[in-house]
Design a protein around this motif. Structure first.
Motif, short mmCIF file in Angstrom:
data_model
loop_
_atom_site.label_atom_id
_atom_site.label_comp_id
_atom_site.label_asym_id
_atom_site.label_seq_id
_atom_site.Cartn_x
_atom_site.Cartn_y
_atom_site.Cartn_z
N UNK A 38 0.83 -1.21 0.00
CA UNK A 38 0.00 0.00 0.00
C UNK A 38 0.87 1.26 0.00
N UNK A 39 0.27 2.35 -0.45
CA UNK A 39 0.89 3.68 -0.33
C UNK A 39 0.06 4.49 0.66
N UNK A 40 0.73 5.32 1.43
CA UNK A 40 0.01 6.06 2.47
C UNK A 40 0.54 7.48 2.61
N UNK A 41 -0.33 8.37 3.04
CA UNK A 41 0.06 9.71 3.45
C UNK A 41 -0.28 9.88 4.93
N UNK A 42 -1.45 9.38 5.31
CA UNK A 42 -1.95 9.53 6.68
C UNK A 42 -1.67 8.27 7.50
N UNK A 43 -1.58 8.46 8.80
CA UNK A 43 -1.34 7.32 9.70
C UNK A 43 -2.45 6.26 9.56
N UNK A 44 -3.66 6.73 9.32
CA UNK A 44 -4.80 5.80 9.21
C UNK A 44 -4.68 4.86 8.01
N UNK A 45 -3.77 5.19 7.08
CA UNK A 45 -3.60 4.36 5.88
C UNK A 45 -2.48 3.33 6.03
#
Length: 198
Positions: free
Chosen positions: A10-17
C-alpha cells in the motif's frame, strides 16, 4: 537472510492508511537520486519492485512492501530535490515526520547517502530526526562503484564526521550496480528481526 518474496502492499500519506498487522518495519530514507529504489530492488532481487524514476523527487508517499510474508520494507519520500517548491518540500517533510512519530513497528531506519559527496544539510537534519525519535539506524553509503578504492575510506570518514555518527551507528557501503554490500545489509536486517522477536 534470503528474500524470497516481496510485494507492494500500500501507499500512504496519513497514519490511518498504514498497515495495522503489527509486523516489524524497516524504513529506507535518503535524498532524491541517492539510489534508494535501486537498493531496495537489489535487496529483493526484483528489478521493478520499486519504480526507478528518471525524475528525482517522484516518491511523495510512504510505500509499504511485504517481505517474506514476515515484515515490511517502508520506502519514504526522497528529500532535498532542488526543483520542487518550498510548499511541496514541507509537505514531504510532514509525510516523513508523521511516519516517524511513535511508529512502534519501526525497528530500523536505513539512511542512504551518496558516497561521492559530503552529506547535505538535509541529510544532517534527517539523521538528527532519526536520533530525536530514538530509532536504530544504519547509514549506507551508496554508489561506491563510482569511486576508486583509495577514495572510499576517505569519503566514509567525511560522512561519519559530517553526520556526527555515534559509536553504535553502523556505516555500510553499497553498490546496486555491482551488488556490493548486499549481504552485509541483509545481515543487519536479520539481526534487527531477531532482536524484535526476543
Amino acid at each position: 537472510m534470503e528474500i524470497k518474496q516481496a510485494e507492494f502492499t500500500t501507499s500512504a500519506v496519513l497514519r490511518s492508511q498504514y498497515p495495522t498487522d503489527n509486523r516489524v518495519e524497516i524504513a529506507f530514507v535518503g535524498r532524491s537520486n541517492v539510489g534508494k529504489s535501486s537498493l531496495i530492488n537489489t535487496l529483493t532481487n526484483r528489478r521493478k519492485l520499486v519504480k526507478v524514476s528518471g525524475t528525482p523527487g517522484k516518491t511523495k508517499l510512504v510505500n509499504f512492501f511485504l517481505i517474506n510474508n514476515e515484515f515490511y520494507f517502508v520506502d519514504l519520500p526522497g528529500y532535498g530535490y532542488a526543483k520542487v517548491s518550498k510548499v511541496e518540500k514541507e509537505s514531504w517533510g510532514k509525510v516523513i515526520e508523521t511516519y516517524l512519530l511513535k511508529r512502534e513497528q519501526l525497528k530500523k531506519i536505513v539512511l542512504l547517502v551518496d558516497c561521492r559527496h559530503k552529506p547535505t544539510e538535509d541529510d544532517i537534519i534527517m539523521y538528527k530526526w532519526i536520533k530525536y525519535y530514538n530509532y536504530d539506524t544504519v547509514v549506507v553509503a551508496t554508489k561506491i562503484d563510482k569511486l576508486k578504492k583509495s577514495e572510499i575510506q576517505r569519503n566514509l570518514k567525511v560522512i561519519k564526521d559530517t553526520l556526527g555518527l555515534q559509536q553504535d551507528d553502523q556505516l555500510l557501503t553499497f553498490s546496486s550496480l555491482k551488488k556490493l554490500g548486499k549481504e552485509e545489509l541483509l545481515q543487519v536486517m536479520e539481526e534487527t528481526l531477531t532482536e524484535a522477536k526476543d
